[in-house]
Design an enzyme around this catalytic site. Structure first.
Site, PDB file in Angstrom:
ATOM      1  N   SER A 142       1.006  -1.595  -0.115  1.00 16.61           N
ATOM      2  CA  SER A 142      -0.278   0.084  -0.338  1.00 16.61           C
ATOM      3  C   SER A 142       1.307   0.969   0.341  1.00 16.61           C
ATOM      4  O   SER A 142       2.359   0.936   0.334  1.00 16.61           O
ATOM      5  CB  SER A 142      -0.783   0.139   1.382  1.00 16.61           C
ATOM      6  OG  SER A 142      -1.683   1.092   1.467  1.00 16.61           O
ATOM      7  N   TYR A 155      -2.122  -1.597  10.101  1.00 22.72           N
ATOM      8  CA  TYR A 155      -2.050  -0.802   8.465  1.00 22.72           C
ATOM      9  C   TYR A 155      -1.191  -0.544   7.756  1.00 22.72           C
ATOM     10  O   TYR A 155      -0.987  -1.874   7.263  1.00 22.72           O
ATOM     11  CB  TYR A 155      -3.100  -0.629   7.928  1.00 22.72           C
ATOM     12  CG  TYR A 155      -3.413  -0.220   6.755  1.00 22.72           C
ATOM     13  CD1 TYR A 155      -4.272  -1.882   5.967  1.00 22.72           C
ATOM     14  CD2 TYR A 155      -3.346   0.264   5.284  1.00 22.72           C
ATOM     15  CE1 TYR A 155      -4.138  -2.039   4.180  1.00 22.72           C
ATOM     16  CE2 TYR A 155      -3.340   0.274   4.108  1.00 22.72           C
ATOM     17  CZ  TYR A 155      -4.017  -0.779   4.065  1.00 22.72           C
ATOM     18  OH  TYR A 155      -4.295  -1.375   2.321  1.00 22.72           O
TER      19      TYR A 155
END
Length: 269
Positions: A142, A155
Site C-alpha cells: 500500500s 495497517y
C-alpha cells in the site's frame, strides 16, 4: 512473466473489489483460477463473472491467516490445477483506530490477514512456482507503507512488512526465474473500509474517508490493469494511483516535513 492461456493464478481476497477485477481480467486472458476468500457467497459472484470457455475456476473458502487452512488450500489447488504460475496475495483489511484504542486482538487480526497471509502464501506455493517456466508473485502492499498514517498503525506496519518481504523475495528469486512485484495502491474504489467500519474509533470520519476514496480513487478495473501490466514487465514494484506516486515522492524529498504534517492531521482527527 508473459500472462497466457492455461496458466494457473491463485488470488486471495477474490470475493470482490480489486481481487474480483484481477480474476475477471485473468480469465479474459485464458488463465485458470483458484479464487480464495473468507466469504463463499462473494466467491460465487466472482465466478459468475469468469465463465469463459476452457477456463477452470475453483473456489476456496479460506482464512488466509490460518496456517492449517492455507496448507489445505495448497493441497486443494495442486490437486485441482496441478500447477501454479501466478500467486496474488491480495486479501487485506484496515482498522481506522488510534494506537491507544487498538487492542492486541485488533493487532493479531490485522497481522494475521495482512502479513501472515502473504507470508504463508509465498512460503507454501514457492516450490510449485519454481517448477514453472513462467512464474510470478504479486504482494499487495500500500502507499501506507511509505509513511506512518494516523489511525492506521496496524495497517501501515503490516503493509511495510509486505513491502520488505517482497523486496527480499525479489532479490532471492530473480535468478530462479520467479518474479516478485510489490504493489502500492493509493485510493481505490472498493469497499475495504466499509468491511470494518463498525470497528472504527470514529465511524463518521471513517465513512467520510470511504466517500473520499470513492470520489478520487481509481476504479478496481484500472488498478487491476496496472498490476497485471507490472507483472508482464517484471517490475519489482508498482505505485497505483497519483496519490501513491505523490506520497512516495514527498517521503523521499521531505520526510521530516511530511511526518510533521501527519502529526497535524492526527491532532484534527
Amino acid at each position: 512473466m508473459k500472462i497466457s492461456r492455461h496458466q494457473v493464478a491463485v488470488i486471495t481476497g477474490a470475493g470482490g473489489g480489486l481481487g474480483r477485477s484481477l480474476a475477471i481480467q485473468l480469465a479474459e486472458k485464458g488463465c485458470h483460477l483458484a479464487l480464495v476468500d473468507i466469504d463463499p457467497a462473494a466467491l460465487e459472484v466472482t465466478r459468475n463473472y469468469c465463465r469463459f470457455d476452457d477456463i477452470n475456476v475453483s473456489l476456496h473458502q479460506v482464512d488466509v491467516g490460518n496456517l492449517d487452512a492455507m496448507n489445505h488450500l495448497y493441497s486443494q489447488v495442486m490437486a485441482t490445477h496441478g500447477k501454479v504460475n501466478l500467486l496474488i496475495n491480495n486479501a487485506g483489511i484496515t482498522l481506522q483506530k488510534s494506537f491507544s484504542s487498538h487492542s492486541l486482538d485488533d493487532w493479531r487480526r490485522v497481522m494475521s490477514i495482512n502479513l501472515w497471509g502473504p507470508l504463508y502464501g509465498c512460503k507454501l506455493f514457492l516450490e510449485a512456482l519454481k517448477k514453472e517456466p513462467q512464474a510470478h508473485i504479486v504482494n499487495l502492499s500500500s502507499m501506507a507503507a511509505f509513511i506512518g498514517l494516523p489511525s492506521q498503525s496496524s495497517y501501515c506496519v503490516t503493509k511495510s512488512g509486505v513491502q520488505a518481504l517482497s523486496e527480499c523475495l525479489y532479490a532471492e528469486l530473480k535468478s530462479e526465474g520467479v518474479g516478485v512485484t510489490s504493489v502500492h495502491p493509493g485510493a481505490i474504489k472498493t469497499d475495504m473500509i466499509q468491511a470494518t467500519l463498525a470497528d472504527s474509533d470514529d465511524q463518521q470520519k471513517a465513512q467520510k474517508n470511504y466517500e473520499l476514496a470513492q470520489k478520487i480513487g481509481l476504479t478496481a478495473d484500472k488498478a487491476a490493469q496496472l498490476i497485471l501490466l507490472a507483472v508482464e514487465k517484471n517490475k519489482a514494484r508498482v505505485r497505483v494511483g497519483k496519490d501513491s506516486v505523490i506520497l512516495d515522492l514527498l517521503r523521499r524529498l521531505m520526510p521530516v516535513i511530511l511526518q510533521k504534517g501527519m502529526a497535524r492531521v492526527a491532532r484534527t482527527v
